[in-house]
Design an enzyme around this catalytic site. Structure first.
Site, PDB file in Angstrom:
ATOM      1  N   GLU A 263      -7.474   4.560  -4.531  1.00  0.00           N
ATOM      2  CA  GLU A 263      -6.235   4.493  -3.736  1.00  0.00           C
ATOM      3  C   GLU A 263      -5.860   3.054  -3.381  1.00  0.00           C
ATOM      4  O   GLU A 263      -4.679   2.685  -3.360  1.00  0.00           O
ATOM      5  CB  GLU A 263      -6.440   5.303  -2.436  1.00  0.00           C
ATOM      6  CG  GLU A 263      -5.233   5.390  -1.545  1.00  0.00           C
ATOM      7  CD  GLU A 263      -4.075   6.136  -2.190  1.00  0.00           C
ATOM      8  OE1 GLU A 263      -4.172   7.348  -2.378  1.00  0.00           O
ATOM      9  OE2 GLU A 263      -3.072   5.480  -2.524  1.00  0.00           O
TER      10      GLU A 263
ATOM     11  N   LYS B 208      -0.240  -2.688 -11.391  1.00  0.00           N
ATOM     12  CA  LYS B 208       0.027  -1.545 -10.516  1.00  0.00           C
ATOM     13  C   LYS B 208       1.020  -0.582 -11.172  1.00  0.00           C
ATOM     14  O   LYS B 208       0.888   0.638 -11.054  1.00  0.00           O
ATOM     15  CB  LYS B 208       0.556  -2.043  -9.173  1.00  0.00           C
ATOM     16  CG  LYS B 208      -0.519  -2.805  -8.384  1.00  0.00           C
ATOM     17  CD  LYS B 208       0.084  -3.622  -7.266  1.00  0.00           C
ATOM     18  CE  LYS B 208      -0.993  -4.353  -6.480  1.00  0.00           C
ATOM     19  NZ  LYS B 208      -0.444  -5.316  -5.518  1.00  0.00           N
TER      20      LYS B 208
ATOM     21  N   VAL C 147      -3.499   0.175  -5.594  1.00  0.00           N
ATOM     22  CA  VAL C 147      -2.043   0.022  -5.623  1.00  0.00           C
ATOM     23  C   VAL C 147      -1.499   0.067  -4.197  1.00  0.00           C
ATOM     24  O   VAL C 147      -1.675   1.050  -3.487  1.00  0.00           O
ATOM     25  CB  VAL C 147      -1.372   1.134  -6.458  1.00  0.00           C
ATOM     26  CG1 VAL C 147       0.139   0.919  -6.494  1.00  0.00           C
ATOM     27  CG2 VAL C 147      -1.926   1.159  -7.865  1.00  0.00           C
TER      28      VAL C 147
END
Ligand SMILES: NC(=O)c1ccc[n+]([C@@H]2O[C@H](COP(=O)([O-])OP(=O)(O)OC[C@H]3O[C@@H](n4cnc5c(N)ncnc54)[C@H](OP(=O)(O)O)[C@@H]3O)[C@@H](O)[C@H]2O)c1
Length: 429
Positions: free
Chosen positions: A130, A206, A133
């Site tokens: 998690e 990302k 990004v």
């Protein structure tokens, strides 16, 4: 509650790792209650062991990260070293020795996510990231789990705080790029070498991760079109203002209108001041998600920093520990859709083009003809003349990047066009 603790190995104890360790200690009771078992910091791998690390038992510190992940009694490895190696080998070894992995490493996940997911799956372990990004902002899990029943069509985001800080400064003060960068560096928002941020590499990593998850398709870093923001000028901001827009460095992952392919790109773009992303100030991040059933969703918050990033890491740690206790694993890689990833030429959007032209009759008609010949329809044109030279600002309707590229190439060949001062895509309309 189980009394035997789950053992956590922390790889890296820098900006993020030190906060992970701190929160693990200060919130130990709450974490134990939420997980159903205590979590114990079993080892901390670093590069410089003699460095004083507040709150860390020196007996836990080691420079031999490989030995730590090979111990066999580690339940979860938290990788916050960064970079490709040794992080990749350490994560692989961790899976092979029975641990699940939580990582914040966008560069590695964007480059080798598929291979790492495969090793996790072979060993029946979790790989959660998690924090890779947009720091603290919950994004991976909402895309992977909350929206698993929906169809995501577009992810449009500001995923790099450094560049948002710089562009916001340019917008609010009229500063040029270098002046705004200098301020970002002085305030600690930009690194001594800002290349990864300002050239869009960080945002591209990302974008690859987000596109892969959103479209259930493997999207490699090389598939992401990337343009930095170092060429954005104060004049571009003035033009944007005239159109009721501002300029942001955006990561845009899109499903084609026919649904048959996807694209992922990072570049500066004009965005209307009325769009929610226009109001994202300073070093904040925000990601706008559009899907069939949910419509429009926006995720907003701090995209970096030790504690915010550690919050995301800890959330993953709790999830992975719960999975360990129940003998389950969470969702792995989902790439079943395997949609083709198209290049930039297939992207369809609007454009704002500034041309320096000769100030004489017929130039406008000549320029308009070039646009028409390439199938690019003009929305508005504005001309300003001065001393025999003029600037022409053209805003187009939606057209493919390939068509726009052909148009610009042809415009450059016109005798009356002295130069193409800027080309900016217009998004979010
Ligand atoms: N910083 C943020 O705001 C942020 C936000 C989102 C994601 N991330 C990601 O989080 C990760 C960590 O970032 P960070 O800012 O915390 O980095 P950092 O401050 O540079 O910390 C890196 C840590 O890794 C250790 N390390 C380096 N090489 C090592 C090796 N070969 N073996 C063992 N340990 C090693 C360093 O040891 P020493 O302490 O001895 O130097 C340091 O503790 C990166 O993947 C980054 O992209 C960071």
């Amino acid at each position: 509650m189980r009394t035997r603790p789950l053992k956590v190995a922390l790889l890296g104890c820098g900006v993020v790792g030190s906060e992970v360790a701190r929160i693990m200690t200060t919130h130990a009771d709450d974490l134990a209650a939420r997980i159903g078992a205590p979590v114990e910091l079993a080892g901390v791998a670093v590069r410089r062991p003699s460095r004083v690390r507040e709150g860390i038992d020196p007996a836990l510190v080691t420079t031999d990260a490989t030995a730590l992940v090979k111990r066999g009694d580690i339940d979860v490895v938290v990788e916050v070293i960064g970079g490709i190696e040794p992080a990749r080998s350490l994560i692989t070894t961790a899976f092979e020795h029975g641990a699940s992995v939580v990582s914040a490493n966008k560069a590695l996940l964007a480059q080798d996510g598929a291979a790492l997911h495969a090793v996790a799956e072979e060993n029946n372990r979790d790989l959660y990231y998690e924090a890779a990004v947009a720091g603290a902002i919950p994004l991976i899990r909402p895309l992977r789990e909350s929206l698993a029943g929906d169809k995501v069509n577009r992810v449009l985001g500001i995923v790099n705080g450094t560049t948002n800080f710089i562009l916001d400064k340019m917008d609010s003060t009229g500063a040029g790029y270098q002046e705004a960068l200098d301020e970002a560096t002085a305030l600690g928002y930009a690194e001594a070498d800002p290349t990864a941020d300002v050239e869009g590499f960080d945002a591209a990593a990302k974008a690859a991760i987000l596109a892969g998850i959103a479209f259930h398709t493997r999207v490699r870093l090389d598939d992401v079109y990337r343009e930095g923001m170092t060429e954005v000028t104060a004049a571009d901001f003035a033009s944007a203002r005239e159109m009721g827009c501002t300029i942001k460095l955006l990561a845009i992952c899109e499903r084609a209108e026919d649904g048959g392919s996807v694209t992922a790109r990072v570049h500066p773009a004009m965005i209307p001041l009325t769009h929610p992303l226009a109001s994202v100030r300073g070093a904040y991040n925000a990601v706008f998600v559009e899907s069939d059933a949910s419509g429009q969703l926006m995720f907003y918050g701090p995209g970096a920093g030790g504690a915010p990033t550690a919050s995301a890491v800890l959330g993953d740690l709790v999830a992975v520990c719960r999975n360990r206790l129940s003998g389950a694993t969470g969702p792995g890689e989902s790439s079943y859709a395997a949609l083709p990833v198209s290049g930039m030429g297939a992207v369809v959007t609007r454009y704002h083009i500034s041309l320096d032209v000769a100030d004489k009759p017929g130039v406008l008609a000549q320029v308009a003809t070039v646009f028409a010949e390439h199938g690019v329809s003009i929305d508005t044109v504005r001309q300003q003349g001065k001393d025999g030279e003029a600037s022409l600002v053209v805003v187009t309707h939606r057209a493919s990047d390939a068509a726009l590229g052909g148009t610009v190439e042809a415009l450059r060949k016109l005798d009356t066009v002295r130069g193409v001062a800027s080309i900016m895509r217009v998004e979010g309309e």
